[in-house]
Design a protein around this motif. Structure first.
Motif, PDB file in Angstrom:
ATOM      1  N   LEU A   1      12.293   3.822  35.838  1.00 31.13           N
ATOM      2  CA  LEU A   1      13.577   4.168  35.897  1.00 31.13           C
ATOM      3  C   LEU A   1      13.991   4.467  37.264  1.00 31.13           C
ATOM      4  CD1 LEU A   1      13.061   7.479  33.681  1.00 31.13           C
ATOM      5  CD2 LEU A   1      14.591   5.826  33.294  1.00 31.13           C
ATOM      6  N   ALA A   2      13.218   4.321  38.272  1.00 32.32           N
ATOM      7  CA  ALA A   2      13.568   4.138  39.410  1.00 32.32           C
ATOM      8  C   ALA A   2      13.903   3.051  40.433  1.00 32.32           C
ATOM      9  CB  ALA A   2      12.724   5.029  40.593  1.00 32.32           C
ATOM     10  N   ILE A   3      13.964   1.885  39.311  1.00 27.45           N
ATOM     11  CA  ILE A   3      13.915   0.483  39.954  1.00 27.45           C
ATOM     12  C   ILE A   3      15.373  -0.078  39.420  1.00 27.45           C
ATOM     13  CG2 ILE A   3      12.897  -1.561  40.444  1.00 27.45           C
ATOM     14  CD1 ILE A   3      10.121  -0.259  39.678  1.00 27.45           C
ATOM     15  N   PRO A   4      16.355  -0.273  40.133  1.00 21.94           N
ATOM     16  CA  PRO A   4      17.413  -0.855  39.903  1.00 21.94           C
ATOM     17  C   PRO A   4      17.616  -2.426  39.898  1.00 21.94           C
ATOM     18  CG  PRO A   4      17.810  -0.242  42.200  1.00 21.94           C
ATOM     19  CD  PRO A   4      16.302   0.143  41.533  1.00 21.94           C
ATOM     20  N   SER A   5      18.535  -2.960  39.404  1.00 21.96           N
ATOM     21  CA  SER A   5      18.696  -4.346  39.671  1.00 21.96           C
ATOM     22  C   SER A   5      19.080  -4.813  40.893  1.00 21.96           C
ATOM     23  CB  SER A   5      19.287  -5.171  38.607  1.00 21.96           C
ATOM     24  OG  SER A   5      18.990  -4.984  37.333  1.00 21.96           O
ATOM     25  N   TYR A   6      18.688  -5.792  41.620  1.00 20.42           N
ATOM     26  CA  TYR A   6      19.169  -6.120  42.760  1.00 20.42           C
ATOM     27  C   TYR A   6      20.201  -7.419  42.727  1.00 20.42           C
ATOM     28  CZ  TYR A   6      18.924  -8.190  47.722  1.00 20.42           C
ATOM     29  OH  TYR A   6      18.898  -8.632  49.032  1.00 20.42           O
ATOM     30  N   ILE A   7      21.272  -7.213  43.230  1.00 20.68           N
ATOM     31  CA  ILE A   7      22.569  -8.039  42.641  1.00 20.68           C
ATOM     32  C   ILE A   7      23.088  -8.680  44.011  1.00 20.68           C
ATOM     33  CG2 ILE A   7      24.659  -8.355  41.623  1.00 20.68           C
ATOM     34  CD1 ILE A   7      22.810  -7.572  39.616  1.00 20.68           C
ATOM     35  N   VAL A   8      23.245 -10.016  43.899  1.00 21.21           N
ATOM     36  CA  VAL A   8      24.203 -10.698  44.909  1.00 21.21           C
ATOM     37  C   VAL A   8      25.376 -10.988  44.064  1.00 21.21           C
ATOM     38  CG1 VAL A   8      24.307 -13.037  46.373  1.00 21.21           C
ATOM     39  CG2 VAL A   8      22.429 -11.753  46.453  1.00 21.21           C
TER      40      VAL A   8
END
Ligand SMILES: *Cc1c(COP(=O)(O)O)cnc(C)c1O
Length: 408
Positions: free
Chosen positions: A363-370
């Motif tokens: 739950l504490a892991i978002p997606s990393y977005i460029v």
């Protein structure tokens, strides 16, 4: 009997190893203070600001007061956060180019005497903004805009930018080009045209209302916009993008919450970048929204000197979950002109993502977005866990670097 003792011993070793792998975080976590953990100092600053403005606690709790009392001049903040002569001059010079404003509340979060304060870096102009590198509109929002205020980049959803007002003008803002000199909400005619556009394009199922800061529209306009959008059958969800829980948490009033929850499903994405932004006030704001049944997400921007550190991000994301805010995205910084000192490299972002997986709740892991330049859109990046994929099998490594394969 002997067999089970062996298993226990193996397990004990395994648990010991797990314990060891979290020691580096446990060592630093108390030194990365949230605003709740450092609230005495924040309260002290609040008192000084109130005295300086000759205002009361009641004023402080009123978001209209926070908004109209925003500081826009370095000389006026110098008594609360000491600035030297050069800094004061630089701020004025930069502010003439890129607008500067900070709410009394957000100002109270700055740690005086700490030049590396993450709150100061986000909010107080720096001479580094005069760098000419980068572009004003790297995402080419203009190129994908409809009726000025709509940006449409995806088949089923779009954003409507309803105001240029913000509680604080982030020094790394991706829309600095639109902030202008004066506060303006967009006209009712434009809002109507935007609603008409959504209404006549029945593939739009998700409408994201943003700005500026969407919650700096008056309650009456938010109510109007929501009721108009809810009349449209094909609109399934409505989202707001707002940094008010962070910059003016007083904006989350019982009346606003009452309006929002009439038009469910309504989602809110906010924007915490630093554990220090988690204060009793921002916690209360998030909890009021969550209690109204609004799922909350966080969109962090990865910023040099603010949060490009794996332990800071872990503390931030874990603290957000306690406020019922789900980390949604980490955005790689965009090459916006005047923000070069905030840029980081992709390796730093990947290292942070790698440090989260396995070490903290999913739950504490978002997606990393460029964000692809020129409107090419949000593009996720992940550390590589898939080492080989072919006919018959796929080979992976897990979060601890152990490899395994599965039939494919
Ligand atoms: C970010 C963005 C959205 C929303 O993207 P999600 O990945 O669905 O959160 C929609 N439209 C535009 C133009 C955007 O920039």
């Amino acid at each position: 009997m002997e067999e089970s003792m062996k298993i226990n011993k193996n397990n004990n070793n395994k648990f010991d190893r797990l314990k060891d792998s979290i020691l580096d975080y446990l060592d630093v976590k108390d030194s990365i203070k949230t605003g709740i953990e450092d609230y005495d100092r924040i309260k002290f600053q609040k008192r000084r600001i109130l005295e300086m403005l000759n205002a009361t606690d009641k004023d402080w709790d009123d978001y209209i007061w926070q908004l109209k009392s925003r500081f826009t001049n370095a000389a006026h903040i110098a008594p609360v956060i000491p600035l030297d002569g050069k800094e004061t001059g630089d701020i004025a010079r930069v502010a003439a180019k890129y607008r500067f404003a900070i709410s009394p509340y957000y100002l109270s979060l700055i740690e005086p005497g700490n030049p590396a304060c993450p709150i100061k870096k986000q909010s107080i102009p720096s001479v580094e903004e005069m760098s000419e590198e980068g572009e004003l509109d790297p995402m080419d929002e203009k190129g994908s805009s409809i009726e000025d205020i709509i940006t449409r980049r995806y088949p089923d959803r779009l954003i409507i930018k309803v105001t240029n007002i913000c509680g604080m003008f982030c020094r790394f803002c991706q829309r600095r080009r639109m902030i202008g000199e004066f506060d303006t909400n967009c006209s009712v005619e434009k809002l109507k045209k935007a609603v008409d556009y959504v209404s006549s394009n029945n593939e739009i199922r998700d409408v994201l209302i943003t700005g500026g800061d969407a919650f700096l529209l008056p309650d009456s306009q938010i109510q109007w916009l929501l009721s108009e959008l809810r009349k449209i059958k094909h609109v399934e969800i409505i989202r707001f993008g707002t940094r008010t829980p962070v910059t003016i948490p007083q904006r989350i009033t019982p009346n606003l919450v009452k309006i929002l929850k009439k038009y469910h499903p309504v989602f809110v994405n906010t924007h915490f970048n630093s554990p220090r932004e988690i204060t009793p006030e921002s916690k209360k704001a998030c909890e009021m929204l969550a209690d109204a049944g609004i799922p909350l997400g966080n969109q962090m921007v990865l910023l040099n000197g603010v949060n490009n550190d794996k332990h800071i991000v872990r503390k931030l994301n874990q603290s957000l979950l306690t406020l019922r805010v789900k980390p949604y995205y980490i955005f790689h910084p965009k090459t916006v002109k005047g923000t070069k000192h905030f840029w980081v490299n992709i390796q730093e972002g990947l290292e942070i993502m790698e440090s989260l997986r396995g070490n903290t709740s999913g739950l504490a892991i978002p997606s990393y977005i460029v964000n692809g330049p020129k409107g090419l859109g949000k593009t996720p990046i992940l550390p590589n866990y898939l080492l080989y994929i072919g006919k018959g099998k796929a080979v992976f490594r897990n979060w601890q670097g152990e490899t395994f394969e599965i039939p494919n």
